[in-house]
Scaffold this motif. Structure first.
Motif, PDB file in Angstrom:
ATOM      1  N   THR A  71       0.832  -1.207   0.000  1.00 44.74           N
ATOM      2  CA  THR A  71       0.000   0.000   0.000  1.00 44.74           C
ATOM      3  C   THR A  71       0.868   1.259   0.000  1.00 44.74           C
ATOM      4  O   THR A  71       0.533   2.248  -0.669  1.00 44.74           O
ATOM      5  N   GLY A 108      -7.817   4.970  -2.482  1.00 44.82           N
ATOM      6  CA  GLY A 108      -7.920   3.515  -2.382  1.00 44.82           C
ATOM      7  C   GLY A 108      -6.800   2.921  -1.551  1.00 44.82           C
ATOM      8  O   GLY A 108      -7.041   2.110  -0.644  1.00 44.82           O
ATOM      9  N   LEU A 111      -7.257   3.823   2.178  1.00 47.20           N
ATOM     10  CA  LEU A 111      -8.219   2.961   2.858  1.00 47.20           C
ATOM     11  C   LEU A 111      -7.656   1.567   3.069  1.00 47.20           C
ATOM     12  O   LEU A 111      -7.888   0.940   4.114  1.00 47.20           O
ATOM     13  N   MET A 112      -6.900   1.066   2.090  1.00 47.07           N
ATOM     14  CA  MET A 112      -6.280  -0.252   2.247  1.00 47.07           C
ATOM     15  C   MET A 112      -5.268  -0.259   3.380  1.00 47.07           C
ATOM     16  O   MET A 112      -5.190  -1.214   4.154  1.00 47.07           O
ATOM     17  N   SER A 115      -6.985  -0.522   6.617  1.00 52.11           N
ATOM     18  CA  SER A 115      -7.458  -1.894   6.828  1.00 52.11           C
ATOM     19  C   SER A 115      -6.310  -2.821   7.214  1.00 52.11           C
ATOM     20  O   SER A 115      -6.472  -3.704   8.068  1.00 52.11           O
ATOM     21  N   ARG A 153     -12.547  -3.781  -0.138  1.00 49.40           N
ATOM     22  CA  ARG A 153     -13.041  -2.708   0.723  1.00 49.40           C
ATOM     23  C   ARG A 153     -12.457  -1.349   0.326  1.00 49.40           C
ATOM     24  O   ARG A 153     -13.138  -0.328   0.348  1.00 49.40           O
ATOM     25  N   GLY A 154     -11.178  -1.343  -0.071  1.00 44.83           N
ATOM     26  CA  GLY A 154     -10.522  -0.088  -0.403  1.00 44.83           C
ATOM     27  C   GLY A 154     -10.892   0.481  -1.757  1.00 44.83           C
ATOM     28  O   GLY A 154     -10.616   1.659  -2.033  1.00 44.83           O
ATOM     29  N   THR A 155     -11.516  -0.324  -2.610  1.00 46.78           N
ATOM     30  CA  THR A 155     -11.830   0.143  -3.967  1.00 46.78           C
ATOM     31  C   THR A 155     -13.319   0.345  -4.213  1.00 46.78           C
ATOM     32  O   THR A 155     -13.718   1.331  -4.846  1.00 46.78           O
ATOM     33  N   THR A 208     -14.755   3.501   7.523  1.00 50.94           N
ATOM     34  CA  THR A 208     -13.469   2.850   7.245  1.00 50.94           C
ATOM     35  C   THR A 208     -12.408   3.297   8.250  1.00 50.94           C
ATOM     36  O   THR A 208     -12.161   2.627   9.245  1.00 50.94           O
TER      37      THR A 208
END
Length: 314
Positions: A71, A108, A111-112, A115, A153-155, A208
């Motif tokens: 990431t 994206g 957010l990844m 996570s 989840r990130g996309t 998120t």
């Protein structure tokens, strides 16, 4: 050369910003920025190479660390072209579609990363609070499923957010405050109602990054409770020592991100230089610092990276 004031500009074109007030020094300022990008890309690349090549690092903790490095690499590669273009070639123009694409990757990967940090907190919780079941809970197949879930989840959350952005009209100034496209920054330039965009963006952040930070905090409350129940001070120190790297990674990720969000939401009258500096810190500090933190604090990573250095020297 177009002017960057509020003139009539083609609605599909935006202008990125370097360091306000230091435009004449951009060629020199590019040197430290390029050094930071080189450190981030090479450092995360070495961590990935070490984890892939060293069989002793084929464990869940290091698989999650490799996701973190991926990431961070994605964040750097998403912005290095526009950053270098601005500082060396004064290439400030970016089309609206290219801006949307860059936003997709930047947000994206952000957010990844949030996570991944949550997954790493869960990993530390299981390792300390339930060590006997650690191997049976975090199997390779489950880690792969977690990896896929992180990507999805990130996309998926970003697709409707960016589609909502495409429906907006832009007039007046088309000058962004950063050297890359950032959703709140672009949204502020719209001359149409952005309440839906703002509400949807806030919902994504709450569901998120905000949720992840609360769950990470909860995991450490449980970890601290479990560690304090250990009788031996040495065992407590060892248990806390395994969490230091992750706590540092969480801090250097969330503090700049929260600072940037606060500046965009409440810092309307802040100098443009403040926006730019915080935006660059948010973008570059985590990818630069994470490999350093894990190579210094984690003995296995440090040994693997030393092997790489020694192999290159031979």
């Amino acid at each position: 050369m177009p002017s960057f004031n509020e003139s009539i500009v083609h609605p599909a074109i935006f202008f990125l910003t370097g360091i306000p007030g230091f435009e004449t020094y951009h060629a020199w300022l590019c040197i430290p920025f390029c050094c930071l990008y080189a450190m981030a890309i090479s450092g995360n690349g070495m961590v990935l190479f070490a984890i892939i090549t060293e069989s002793s690092l084929h464990e869940s903790m290091y698989y999650f660390l490799s996701m973190l490095s991926c990431t961070d690499l994605g964040l750097c590669l998403s912005t290095v072209v526009t950053m270098v273009g601005i500082f060396w070639f004064n290439a400030r123009e970016i089309s609206f579609d290219a801006c949307i694409g860059q936003m997709f990757f930047i947000h994206g990967f952000t957010l990844m990363e949030s996570s991944v940090l949550l997954a790493m907190a869960f990993d530390r919780y299981i390792a300390i609070c339930n060590p006997l079941r650690y191997v049976t809970i975090l199997t390779n197949s489950r880690i792969i499923k977690v990896g896929f879930a992180i990507v999805i989840r990130g996309t998926t959350a970003l697709v409707p957010l960016l589609l909502l952005l495409k429906r907006l009209s832009f007039c007046g100034s088309h000058v962004l405050h950063h050297s890359y496209c950032f959703h709140p920054d672009v949204m502020k330039l719209s001359c149409t109602d952005t309440k839906v965009n703002s509400a949807f963006g806030l919902a994504i952040v709450i569901s998120t990054a905000a949720l992840d930070s609360v769950l990470i905090l909860l995991s450490y409350v449980l970890i601290i409770h479990s560690v304090l129940s250990l009788a031996s001070p040495e065992e407590r120190k060892k248990a806390f020592g395994t969490c230091v790297s992750h706590i540092s990674a969480v801090a250097i990720f969330y503090i700049p991100m929260i600072s940037l969000s606060l500046v965009h939401r409440f810092g309307k009258h802040a100098p443009p230089l403040v926006h730019t500096l915080i935006a660059n810190i948010y973008l570059l500090i985590p990818p630069v610092m994470n490999p350093i933190i894990y190579s210094v604090k984690t003995m296995q990573i440090r040994k693997a990276m030393l092997k790489i250095f020694l192999f290159k020297l031979i």
